[in-house]
Write an enzyme that holds these catalytic residues in place. Structure first.
Site, PDB file in Angstrom:
ATOM      1  N   GLU A 215     -49.262  72.972 -41.697  1.00  0.00           N
ATOM      2  CA  GLU A 215     -49.881  73.374 -40.224  1.00  0.00           C
ATOM      3  C   GLU A 215     -49.975  74.886 -40.447  1.00  0.00           C
ATOM      4  O   GLU A 215     -49.021  75.570 -40.357  1.00  0.00           O
ATOM      5  CB  GLU A 215     -49.005  73.132 -39.184  1.00  0.00           C
ATOM      6  CG  GLU A 215     -49.049  71.409 -38.836  1.00  0.00           C
ATOM      7  CD  GLU A 215     -50.189  71.189 -38.368  1.00  0.00           C
ATOM      8  OE1 GLU A 215     -51.028  71.689 -37.945  1.00  0.00           O
ATOM      9  OE2 GLU A 215     -50.301  69.687 -38.429  1.00  0.00           O
ATOM     10  N   CYS A 249     -51.409  80.010 -33.017  1.00  0.00           N
ATOM     11  CA  CYS A 249     -52.408  79.758 -34.328  1.00  0.00           C
ATOM     12  C   CYS A 249     -53.494  79.259 -33.709  1.00  0.00           C
ATOM     13  O   CYS A 249     -54.601  79.549 -34.467  1.00  0.00           O
ATOM     14  CB  CYS A 249     -51.677  78.484 -35.074  1.00  0.00           C
ATOM     15  SG  CYS A 249     -51.294  77.114 -34.102  1.00  0.00           S
TER      16      CYS A 249
HETATM   17  P1  NAD Z   1     -42.192  82.520 -40.141  1.00  0.00           P
HETATM   18  O1  NAD Z   1     -42.165  83.882 -40.635  1.00  0.00           O
HETATM   19  O2  NAD Z   1     -41.598  82.086 -39.124  1.00  0.00           O
HETATM   20  O3  NAD Z   1     -42.377  81.458 -41.218  1.00  0.00           O
HETATM   21  C1  NAD Z   1     -42.270  80.167 -41.123  1.00  0.00           C
HETATM   22  C2  NAD Z   1     -41.156  79.504 -41.667  1.00  0.00           C
HETATM   23  O4  NAD Z   1     -41.489  79.494 -42.937  1.00  0.00           O
HETATM   24  C3  NAD Z   1     -39.737  79.808 -41.097  1.00  0.00           C
HETATM   25  O5  NAD Z   1     -38.833  78.653 -41.005  1.00  0.00           O
HETATM   26  C4  NAD Z   1     -39.561  80.601 -42.696  1.00  0.00           C
HETATM   27  O6  NAD Z   1     -38.167  80.771 -42.567  1.00  0.00           O
HETATM   28  C5  NAD Z   1     -40.237  80.022 -43.593  1.00  0.00           C
HETATM   29  N1  NAD Z   1     -40.482  80.857 -44.864  1.00  0.00           N
HETATM   30  C6  NAD Z   1     -40.660  82.136 -44.757  1.00  0.00           C
HETATM   31  N2  NAD Z   1     -40.791  82.529 -46.170  1.00  0.00           N
HETATM   32  C7  NAD Z   1     -40.755  81.250 -46.895  1.00  0.00           C
HETATM   33  C8  NAD Z   1     -40.715  81.036 -48.229  1.00  0.00           C
HETATM   34  N3  NAD Z   1     -40.769  82.088 -49.346  1.00  0.00           N
HETATM   35  N4  NAD Z   1     -40.463  79.754 -48.628  1.00  0.00           N
HETATM   36  C9  NAD Z   1     -39.981  78.816 -47.753  1.00  0.00           C
HETATM   37  N5  NAD Z   1     -39.999  79.027 -46.594  1.00  0.00           N
HETATM   38  C10 NAD Z   1     -40.220  80.246 -46.123  1.00  0.00           C
HETATM   39  O7  NAD Z   1     -43.752  82.187 -39.343  1.00  0.00           O
HETATM   40  P2  NAD Z   1     -44.858  83.155 -39.855  1.00  0.00           P
HETATM   41  O8  NAD Z   1     -45.448  82.434 -41.183  1.00  0.00           O
HETATM   42  O9  NAD Z   1     -45.052  84.318 -39.560  1.00  0.00           O
HETATM   43  O10 NAD Z   1     -45.900  82.077 -38.816  1.00  0.00           O
HETATM   44  C11 NAD Z   1     -47.057  82.824 -38.375  1.00  0.00           C
HETATM   45  C12 NAD Z   1     -48.303  81.831 -39.035  1.00  0.00           C
HETATM   46  O11 NAD Z   1     -48.113  80.400 -38.787  1.00  0.00           O
HETATM   47  C13 NAD Z   1     -49.586  82.152 -38.494  1.00  0.00           C
HETATM   48  O12 NAD Z   1     -50.602  82.281 -39.567  1.00  0.00           O
HETATM   49  C14 NAD Z   1     -49.959  81.155 -37.565  1.00  0.00           C
HETATM   50  O13 NAD Z   1     -51.288  80.780 -37.638  1.00  0.00           O
HETATM   51  C15 NAD Z   1     -49.385  79.855 -38.312  1.00  0.00           C
HETATM   52  N6  NAD Z   1     -48.976  78.602 -37.283  1.00  0.00           N
HETATM   53  C16 NAD Z   1     -49.496  77.787 -37.362  1.00  0.00           C
HETATM   54  C17 NAD Z   1     -49.433  76.591 -36.604  1.00  0.00           C
HETATM   55  C18 NAD Z   1     -50.173  75.510 -36.668  1.00  0.00           C
HETATM   56  O14 NAD Z   1     -49.580  74.148 -36.025  1.00  0.00           O
HETATM   57  N7  NAD Z   1     -50.939  75.215 -37.565  1.00  0.00           N
HETATM   58  C19 NAD Z   1     -48.599  76.998 -35.507  1.00  0.00           C
HETATM   59  C20 NAD Z   1     -48.001  78.369 -35.448  1.00  0.00           C
HETATM   60  C21 NAD Z   1     -48.221  79.239 -36.363  1.00  0.00           C
END
Ligand code: NAD
Length: 463
Positions: A215, A249
Site C-alpha cells: 500500500e 496517501c
Molecule cells: P514510515 O517511515 O512510518 O514507514 C512505514 C513502515 O516501514 C514503518 O513501520 C517503518 O518501520 C518501516 N520501514 C522503514 N524503513 C524500512 C526498511 N528499510 N525496511 C523495512 N521496513 C522499513 O512511513 P513512510 O514511508 O514515511 O509513509 C509515508 C508513505 O506511505 C507515503 O508515501 C504515503 O503515501 C504512503 N502511505 C500509503 C498508504 C496506503 O494505504 N496506500 C497509507 C499511508 C501512507
C-alpha cells in the site's frame, strides 16, 4: 526487537495457526469483537498517544480517522463474514460432470500475516489490515512505525490484554527491526509506506516467496473539467489538506485546471482555508509529524519557487491553525513535480484542455487515486483514458469512508487490495476444490487407449 524476540513471537503465532488452521465463524467473530472492544474501551489511551506522537493532533480528527474508521471496518467484517466465508460453486465441465465430479472454490486462511504499518494513521493502518487478516482466519504480527513510538508502545501494551500470544502480537523497534521483520517467513505480508522502502521489502520477501500487499503513495491529481463547481473543488481540496495536515496517501497532491479557472479558484481556496477551522474555539489542526518532514516540505516549496513557481500562502487567523502553501506552475525540473507532497502544500498546474490534463496525469506513475470534478462526460473521459487505484467523481478522500470498496494502488502506488471483502480475499488462500465422481475418467486417456479415443478428443474440443 532482536531476532531472538521476533522469531519466538512468529513461532507462537505459527503454533496458533497450526493448532486451529481453519477457525470457524464463531472464533473469527470473537476475535473481531475483541478488536472492537480494544478500540472502544481504550480509545482515550490511544488518542493521548496519538497527540503525543504528532506534537499536536486534534482529538476529534484522531477519534474519527483512527478509531471510528477502524471500528467501522471491524463492524463491516462482523456483519458480512458469514457470507464472505461461503465456498462458491464453480462450473464443472460437461466432460467431467458425466463422471459425477463437482467443483467449488473455498477461502481458507493463509497462516500468519505480517503487518508493517506507517505513522500517518498509526492505529487505522495497523488495525484495519488486522481486521481483514483476522476475518480471513489468520493470526497476525504487527510492526508499527517507530516514528509514532508512543502509539506503537500503547498498541504493544494493549494487544496482549485482548489477544493471546498465539493470536496477535506487536513488535517494537527501529528501522532495523522493521528490516528484519520484513525478512520473516510470513504466509503474507502487508506493507504500507513509501515506494523506495517497498522495493527493499519486495527483495527481502522474495527470499521466502512471501506474498505481498504493498500500500504505497504517490501523487494524487485533481482534474478540474469544464463547468466544474469551483466552490466545491476549493472546499474539497482544502479539506484534503486540512485533514491530518494533508499527511494522507490519498490527499489531493496537485490540481489541474485552465488558467481562467485558476483566476476564479484562488480566492475560493483562500476562503475555504480560512473558514476551515473558524467554527471552533480550540485548535482543530494537526501538526506535521516531525522536524524532518517540516524541512522536507519547506524545501519542496522553496525549490518550486526557484524553478519559477508563483507562491501563495493561505492561513486561518488562529494561532497554530490551518495553513496552506500553494505553488503554481513550477518548472518541470522542480522536485514538487515528481515527489509526493504528503503535507499541507499544494501544486496547481494550468492546462488548456481536459485532454492535456489527462495526458499530464498519464506521463507519471499510476496514482493511488484520481479525483475528477465536472460533469459525467468529463468523468467518463478520464475513466477511459487513465489508470489508478481509485477514481472519484466530485469528492475527495471519502472513498476511504466506505468499507465495501477495494483499497489499494496499481504499479508504483502499490499492489493488492484490502478492506471489506477484498481484504478478506487478499489474506485468504482461494483454494480450488474438486470432488471426483464415481466414473474413473482417467481410464479413457490411459493406454491401452479406447477405440473411441479420437472421438473423445473431438467432442471435448467442442464442449
Ligand atoms: P514510515 O517511515 O512510518 O514507514 C512505514 C513502515 O516501514 C514503518 O513501520 C517503518 O518501520 C518501516 N520501514 C522503514 N524503513 C524500512 C526498511 N528499510 N525496511 C523495512 N521496513 C522499513 O512511513 P513512510 O514511508 O514515511 O509513509 C509515508 C508513505 O506511505 C507515503 O508515501 C504515503 O503515501 C504512503 N502511505 C500509503 C498508504 C496506503 O494505504 N496506500 C497509507 C499511508 C501512507
Amino acid at each position: 526487537m532482536t531476532d531472538d524476540l521476533l522469531n519466538p513471537s512468529l513461532a507462537a503465532l505459527r503454533r496458533g495457526h497450526k493448532s486451529d488452521p481453519a477457525p470457524v465463524l464463531a472464533t473469527r467473530l470473537d476475535r473481531l469483537r475483541r478488536l472492537r472492544a480494544l478500540l472502544l474501551e481504550r480509545e482515550a489511551d490511544l488518542l493521548d498517544a496519538l497527540s503525543h506522537d504528532f506534537g499536536y493532533r486534534s482529538k476529534q480528527q484522531s477519534a474519527f480517522a483512527d478509531i471510528t474508521t477502524t471500528v467501522k471496518s471491524v463492524n463491516h467484517a462482523i456483519k458480512n463474514l458469514s457470507f464472505w466465508m461461503q465456498s462458491q460453486r464453480r462450473q464443472t465441465d460437461l466432460s467431467l460432470r458425466f463422471s459425477g465430479a463437482r467443483c467449488e472454490s473455498a477461502y481458507t486462511p493463509k497462516g500468519v500475516v505480517g503487518i508493517l504499518s506507517p505513522w500517518n494513521f498509526p492505529i487505522n493502518l495497523a488495525l484495519s489490515p488486522l481486521a481483514s487478516a483476522l476475518a480471513a482466519g489468520n493470526t497476525a504480527f504487527i510492526k508499527p512505525s517507530e516514528i509514532t513510538a508512543a502509539t506503537a508502545e500503547r498498541l504493544a501494551h494493549l494487544i496482549p490484554e485482548y489477544f493471546g500470544p498465539e493470536e496477535v502480537q506487536v513488535a517494537l523497534g527501529d528501522v532495523d527491526t522493521s528490516r528484519r521483520f520484513a525478512a520473516l517467513p510470513f504466509d503474507h505480508l502487508i506493507y504500507t509506506g513509501g515506494e523506495q522502502v517497498a522495493k527493499s521489502i519486495m527483495r527481502s520477501a522474495a527470499d521466502n516467496l512471501v506474498p505481498l500487499t504493498l500500500e504505497l503513495g504517490g501523487k494524487c491529481p485533481v482534474i478540474v473539467g469544464p463547468g466544474a463547481d469551483l466552490d466545491l473543488v476549493a472546499r474539497k481540496v482544502a479539506f484534503g489538506k486540512y485533514f491530518n495536515a494533508g499527511q494522507i496517501c490519498i490527499a489531493p497532491d496537485y490540481v489541474l485546471m485552465t488558467a481562467d479557472q485558476l483566476d476564479q479558484f484562488l480566492p475560493k481556496l483562500a476562503r475555504a482555508v480560512t473558514r476551515a477551522d473558524a467554527s471552533t474555539t480550540d485548535n482543530d489542526a494537526v501538526s506535521v509529524i516531525n522536524a524532518r518532514h517540516k524541512q522536507r516540505l519547506e524545501q519542496l516549496i522553496s525549490d518550486a519557487k526557484n524553478k519559477g513557481a508563483q507562491l501563495h500562502h493561505f492561513a486561518s487567523e488562529k494561532p497554530g491553525g490551518y495553513s496552506l502553501h500553494v505553488a503554481i506552475n513550477p518548472g518541470e525540473d522542480a522536485d514538487i513535480c515528481r515527489e509526493e507532497i504528503f503535507g499541507p502544500s499544494l501544486m496547481i498546474k494550468t492546462a488548456d484542455s481536459l485532454a492535456s490534463q489527462i495526458a499530464m496525469v498519464g506521463e507519471g506513475p499510476h496514482p493511488l487515486a484520481i479525483y475528477v470534478f465536472g460533469d459525467r462526460r468529463t468523468f467518463d473521459e478520464v475513466a477511459k483514458n487513465s489508470q489508478s487505484g481509485a477514481l472519484i467523481h466530485n469528492d475527495i478522500i471519502f472513498q476511504y469512508a466506505n468499507d465495501d470498496l477495494p483499497f489499494g494502488g496499481i504499479g508504483a502506488s502499490g499492489m493488492g487490495k484490502y478492506r471489506g471483502i477484498d481484504g478478506f480475499r487478499e489474506f485468504s488462500n482461494h483454494r480450488a476444490i474438486y470432488r471426483g465422481g464415481g466414473i474413473d475418467v482417467s481410464k479413457m486417456v490411459t493406454p491401452p487407449y479406447p477405440r473411441i479415443f479420437g472421438a473423445i478428443n473431438k467432442i471435448m474440443r467442442k464442449l
